[in-house]
Scaffold this motif. Sequence first.
Motif, PDB file in Angstrom:
ATOM      1  N   GLU A  65      -4.349  64.934  -2.556  1.00  0.00           N
ATOM      2  CA  GLU A  65      -3.854  65.537  -3.806  1.00  0.00           C
ATOM      3  C   GLU A  65      -2.338  65.647  -3.708  1.00  0.00           C
ATOM      4  O   GLU A  65      -1.792  65.968  -2.648  1.00  0.00           O
ATOM      5  N   PHE A  66      -1.675  65.389  -4.826  1.00  0.00           N
ATOM      6  CA  PHE A  66      -0.214  65.560  -4.832  1.00  0.00           C
ATOM      7  C   PHE A  66       0.285  65.646  -6.265  1.00  0.00           C
ATOM      8  O   PHE A  66      -0.325  65.105  -7.189  1.00  0.00           O
ATOM      9  N   SER A  67       1.394  66.343  -6.407  1.00  0.00           N
ATOM     10  CA  SER A  67       2.089  66.407  -7.690  1.00  0.00           C
ATOM     11  C   SER A  67       3.365  65.592  -7.600  1.00  0.00           C
ATOM     12  O   SER A  67       4.167  65.785  -6.672  1.00  0.00           O
ATOM     13  N   ILE A  78       5.747  66.314 -14.694  1.00  0.00           N
ATOM     14  CA  ILE A  78       4.804  66.445 -13.592  1.00  0.00           C
ATOM     15  C   ILE A  78       3.516  65.682 -13.887  1.00  0.00           C
ATOM     16  O   ILE A  78       2.955  65.782 -14.978  1.00  0.00           O
ATOM     17  N   ARG A  79       3.077  64.911 -12.886  1.00  0.00           N
ATOM     18  CA  ARG A  79       1.729  64.336 -12.908  1.00  0.00           C
ATOM     19  C   ARG A  79       1.050  64.754 -11.608  1.00  0.00           C
ATOM     20  O   ARG A  79       1.603  64.545 -10.525  1.00  0.00           O
ATOM     21  N   HIS A  80      -0.146  65.336 -11.730  1.00  0.00           N
ATOM     22  CA  HIS A  80      -0.890  65.736 -10.539  1.00  0.00           C
ATOM     23  C   HIS A  80      -2.067  64.790 -10.352  1.00  0.00           C
ATOM     24  O   HIS A  80      -2.819  64.509 -11.286  1.00  0.00           O
ATOM     25  N   TRP A  81      -2.210  64.305  -9.116  1.00  0.00           N
ATOM     26  CA  TRP A  81      -3.241  63.312  -8.812  1.00  0.00           C
ATOM     27  C   TRP A  81      -4.225  63.806  -7.770  1.00  0.00           C
ATOM     28  O   TRP A  81      -3.849  64.517  -6.828  1.00  0.00           O
ATOM     29  N   LYS A  94      -2.729  66.187 -16.119  1.00  0.00           N
ATOM     30  CA  LYS A  94      -1.407  66.272 -16.748  1.00  0.00           C
ATOM     31  C   LYS A  94      -1.505  67.171 -17.965  1.00  0.00           C
ATOM     32  O   LYS A  94      -2.199  66.857 -18.928  1.00  0.00           O
ATOM     33  N   ARG A 227       5.046  67.938  -4.707  1.00  0.00           N
ATOM     34  CA  ARG A 227       4.575  69.307  -4.499  1.00  0.00           C
ATOM     35  C   ARG A 227       3.050  69.265  -4.321  1.00  0.00           C
ATOM     36  O   ARG A 227       2.395  68.279  -4.645  1.00  0.00           O
ATOM     37  N   ASN A 228       2.535  70.390  -3.857  1.00  0.00           N
ATOM     38  CA  ASN A 228       1.072  70.568  -3.787  1.00  0.00           C
ATOM     39  C   ASN A 228       0.368  69.404  -3.065  1.00  0.00           C
ATOM     40  O   ASN A 228      -0.697  68.954  -3.486  1.00  0.00           O
TER      41      ASN A 228
END
Length: 232
Positions: A65-67, A78-81, A94, A227-228
Motif C-alpha cells: 500500500e502506498f500514497s 493524492i492517489r492511494h494504491w 482517490k 506516504r502511508n
Amino acid sequence: MKTLFLALITFLTLTSCQNNKKQNKEKTNTISEQTEEKKEETKTILEKIAYAHGYEHWPSVEKIEFSFVVNPGEQEMIRHWIWYPKNDKVTLVKENERITYKRDNIMQEFVDTDKAFVNDSFWLLFPFHLEWGVFNYETIEGVKSPIQQKESTKLIVKYPNEGGYTPGDRYDVYLDQNQHIIEWAYYPSGKKEPALLNTFEDLSNFDGIKINMIHRNPDTGFQLNFRNVSIN
C-alpha cells in the motif's frame, strides 16, 4: 607416569581437534566470503541496484500500500494504491472513488487507471523495474550529478520505441558508490532536453525493501512524496 602420559596425549588430541575445527570453520567462512564476492562481481549493474534496494525480499511480498503525493501541501494531488503483486490485483483509492481491477486482463474502462498505476509504482520501485524492464543501457563513471553535483556513476536507460504506455523514454540515473540512486533525469520519447530532473531522498527500509520517500527539484519547486507505505 603412564597416567600422566595418557592425559597429555588426550589433551594434545583434543587441542588438535579444536584447532582443526577452528581452521575448517575459518576455511569455510573464507570460501563463503569468496563465493559471495564472486557472485557480486558477476552481477550486472542493474542487478546490483535492485539488490542494493532489497530485491531479494520481493518474492515474499504479498501486499503493498502506498500514497503517491504530488506537490505536498494545500494543492497536493493524492492517489492511494493497494497492490497484490502475486495475482496483480490493484485497487485505486482517490477521494470518494475506489476502483479495483486485474492487470492480466485490463478492460478498456481501466486503461487510464492502469496508466496511473504504472507511473506511480514505477516511481515507488524504480530499482526493481530495472530488473523487470526491457531496454538498452550503458554506464559512465565519474559523472557529477546535475542537482547536487555529487560524484556518481551515470546509468543511461533507453526504452524501445514501441510497446508500453510511453515508448522511447530515456532516463539518466545517477548512482552513489552503494548503488543507491541519488538523482535522475527523465527524457520523454527520447527528447533532447529532460522534462523532469529530481533527487531521490529519504531512503527508508520496509522489511528489507528500500524506498526513496522524497523526490524534488529545489530549482523548479517540484516535489513528489510517498506516504502511508506498507509492505507485507
